[in-house]
Structures are given as C-alpha cells and as structure tokens.
Design an enzyme around this catalytic site. Structure first.
Site, mmCIF file in Angstrom:
data_model
loop_
_atom_site.group_PDB
_atom_site.id
_atom_site.type_symbol
_atom_site.label_atom_id
_atom_site.label_comp_id
_atom_site.label_asym_id
_atom_site.label_seq_id
_atom_site.Cartn_x
_atom_site.Cartn_y
_atom_site.Cartn_z
ATOM 1 N N HIS A 292 11.457 13.097 8.434
ATOM 2 C CA HIS A 292 10.672 12.793 7.241
ATOM 3 C C HIS A 292 9.248 12.450 7.674
ATOM 4 C CE1 HIS A 292 9.496 11.030 3.422
ATOM 5 N NE2 HIS A 292 10.681 11.274 2.915
ATOM 6 N N GLU A 341 2.321 -2.007 -0.625
ATOM 7 C CA GLU A 341 2.559 -0.762 -1.349
ATOM 8 C C GLU A 341 2.789 -1.058 -2.835
ATOM 9 O OE1 GLU A 341 5.720 1.551 0.339
ATOM 10 O OE2 GLU A 341 5.137 1.120 2.410
#
Length: 443
Positions: A292, A341
């Site tokens: 990923h 985030e």
C-alpha cells in the site's frame, strides 16, 4: 453564471482587464503618474519584498477607488470563529463527527461569515505559524458585505451547495468536488443558492503550492494547467446604506464601513491570485504490484514548513481509482502518525469505514493516536478475492494533514452536539487471529 471565464495555470504571471475598459493595464510600468481611465494603482503583496524570486508573490490592481477608503475598524461579534486553543482540555481520543447541521433559512438567516465555526487548530496567528480547520454552514448570500483574512489563506472545500465567489480579481463558481483558495488579504464575498455547507483549511505563515514530484517525473497528481484563475470583472457600485468590510485580524473579527463595492478592480496583473481546481482532474498515482503506497501520493497542494519534507498542512484526496495490488491488504493500513489527520467526506462512502463516516461530517486522528479500518472492513479485505477492482467510485474523501498537534474547540467537542460518542466501538469487534503453529503455504 456557468459562462464564467478563467485563466489557466498555477502561480503564473497573469494579466487581465475587463473588456469594457480595453487598455486599462498600464504599458511598460506598474505605477504611472496617471493610470488609464483615471484608476488608482494598488499593490497586494503576498510575500516579503525580498523573498527569492520563486516564492515572491504580488499583484498590481487598478481600481476605481483604493482599499484605504473605509471608516475605522471596530470589533464585531465572533460567533464560533476562534483561535483560542485552550478552551478545553486536550482530547487525544479518536474523534468522529456526524454531518454538521445547516441552519434552516426559515429559522435563522446565516451568511458565509456568520456561519464560520472553528473545529480544531494549532499555532499562532501573530507569529504566522499555524493551522485551523473550520466548518461553514449558511443559507443566504452576503449582501453589500465582503470579508478578508489578514491572518492567512483559506482553502475552501464545498460539500453541500455551490458557491459563487466574487473576488477583487473576478468571479469563480465553486461546486462540490471542486476546491478554491483565497489567499491572505484578498477581499471576497459568497453567494449561495440554498442550504450550504463545507470545510475550510486555514494556514497562516505559508501559501499553498504544488508538491514536488520527485521520481514521478514532470507530470502527474494535480497538473498546473488544470487550475483556474478568475478574470477581471469590476463593479462600479455605490452602496446606499454603506458597504460592510469584515476583517479577520489576529484571530478576531473587525468591521468597517465604506460607501462603495470593493470589487471595483478594472484590471490586474501578477502571480498572487485566488484560484480553483476540480478534483476530478487529479491524475492518480497508485501501487500496481503489491503493498500500500503512503497517502502522500494523493497530495493536491501543500503548505510547507521550514523543515524540509514537513508540511504545515497538506490537502490530500482519496479519489476514484483502480486497486490491483497482489498479496496485499488493500484498504488503508493501521497507523500511528507523527502528523494530525482531519478527514472529511464530500460524497459517497469512504472505503475504510463504510458505516458512520458520512458526507458533511468529519474525523480527527491526533498525533500518535492509533487508527485504521473498522472490523467489518478488515474481515472483508482479509478474505477478498484480489481481482482488479474499482475503488471509491462515486466517492470523494479528503484529508487535512498537519505537523501541528491540533486542539479541538469547545464548539467541536460540546456545542455543535455532533460528536459521535460511539466511534471507538467500530474497532471493538477486532479479534486476535494469532496462531503460534502457523506454517507458510508458500513453496
């Protein structure tokens, strides 16, 4: 307004004049003794005069009256806009908000400025080093009223309803799945067409720029040619009851009156402008073998800090794309991050949490707070038949990622009443699959 015209490019040296006044741009100089059409020359500086050429930002505006023609500023009601990061105690837990409420116009009329709500942030506007995340929720247009931010840049992400944004440089129509940036000091007003909601990333101390591409090469991600800049379109308008100018300065709102529209710029040139971008134009880079890739490959624009490779804030999207990685857990991995985030959802269903994370809501995973796919996502992805598949069709999730440790405001934790108290439950069903007798089946 679908026929609005734009210039193309990112950070170019642009020039524009309203076609009603051909030749309004002075030839060969910026500040002639007498400007064409009897206009005033005014420079808008977005950087120090002595910044290196590649970071030097300024534009020259040729206007009917200069910006200085206003009455004194006075403090005004703040509402829920704040840069006070000490209202409540720090909150390190994973946070998720249900869709933020848009007031009904039949109950309360709210324009863009009145509808600003600060959710979280960090840093200091006085030293020009920091970030804030705001939610806007409004239902009426700004009438004889404009706003400018003396503290920093606004990156605006519409989620519900389109925005007609009038700036000193011209007009932009910004719809969901587009973004726009109004840079520090630029006057603008917002017209809406019903109930309207979206997100704002504010940075103070830096301007947004395109990320370096490194070994990707010359092309990819957000290409410069896809950014749009408005063209000159002046108003020669005298407001009978006065024109209201709202200024955000050192985190506080101030208001002044003047007798004319500030959108009286007949011509302009320079490289310091507002701009917009359609997220559908993002050229996605993704893994084509295994594992990923980090989400930094989805960065649209970045506001760099003074530390190489570290951003005050990145604007990152998770666009429709192909997933083809072999022998790989394809959803986002479990993560603890040295960055904060904040995530929002414009439309659709985010692949790592198909339930609970809704358009118009948000989540915050603070520095070093663990996060990742929910239990349902993990089980499905761990047993999926790994064929090439489309990911995130009909969806657009995004992230404001910052090196700052962001504090959540009292409005965000309490007053908005949209905090999902059950968010952490999505990880509770995760169970151990550990088998000490496991043997590899690979030959």
């Amino acid at each position: 307004m679908s026929d609005l015209e734009y210039l193309t490019g990112f950070g170019n040296e642009f020039a524009s004049e309203d076609p009603r006044c051909p030749g309004a741009l002075p030839e060969g100089q910026n500040n002639p003794q007498v400007c064409p059409y009897g206009l005033y020359a005014e420079q808008l500086s977005g950087s120090a005069f002595t910044c290196p050429r590649q970071t030097n930002k300024r534009s020259w505006l040729y206007r009917i009256l200069p910006s200085v023609c206003h009455k004194p500023f006075a403090p005004m009601e703040q509402g829920y806009l704040t840069h006070n990061w000490d209202e409540v105690e720090p909150e390190p837990n994973q946070l998720r908000w249900k869709p933020f409420i848009v007031p009904k116009s039949s109950e309360k009329k709210v324009d863009f400025v009145m509808g600003l709500h600060t959710l979280c942030g960090a840093g200091d506007v006085r030293s020009h080093n920091g970030i804030a995340v705001h939610i806007y929720a409004c239902n009426i247009s700004m009438t004889d009223k404009c706003f400018y931010n003396a503290d920093g840049d606004f990156l605006i992400v519409p989620q519900l309803g389109k925005l007609l944004i009038t700036t000193e440089f011209g007009k932009m129509m910004v719809e969901p799945n587009e973004i726009c940036v109004i840079q520090q000091g630029m006057c603008f007003k917002v017209d809406v067409f019903g109930e309207t909601r979206g997100y704002i990333l504010e940075v103070f101390g830096a301007h947004f720029e395109l990320p370096d591409l490194g070994p990707i090469g010359a092309n990819g991600l957000a290409n410069p040619r896809d950014f749009l800049v408005p063209v000159a379109c002046y108003e020669d308008y005298k407001a009978p009851s006065g024109y209201t100018v709202v200024n955000k300065y050192q985190g506080k709102l101030f208001v002044a009156q003047q007798g004319f529209s500030p959108f009286n710029v007949v011509a302009w040139h320079g490289n310091y402008t507002p701009y917009k971008y359609n997220l559908k134009n993002f050229m996605v880079i993704n893994c084509v073998a295994f594992d990923h890739a980090d989400p930094s490959i989805f960065t649209v624009v970045t506001a760099k800090s003074t530390r190489p490779g570290v951003a005050i804030a990145d604007f990152v999207i998770f666009p429709p794309r192909w997933g083809v990685a072999n022998h790989t857990f394809r959803p986002p991995y479990y993560h603890r991050n040295c960055m904060s985030e904040f995530m929002g959802l414009i439309k659709g269903h985010y692949e790592a949490k198909e339930q609970g994370f809704q358009p118009g809501g948000g989540s915050l995973h603070s520095i070093m707070t663990p996060h990742g796919p929910d239990a349902d996502c993990f089980e499905k992805a761990s047993t999926a038949d790994l064929q090439p598949e489309r990911v995130a069709d009909g969806t657009m999730a995004f992230m404001f990622e910052s090196s700052f440790s962001m504090a959540v405001t009292k409005w965000g934790l309490e007053t908005c009443n949209r905090l999902d108290k059950n968010y952490q439950n999505c990880w509770e069903p995760l169970k151990s699959h550990f088998n000490p007798n496991w043997k590899s089946s690979a030959k």
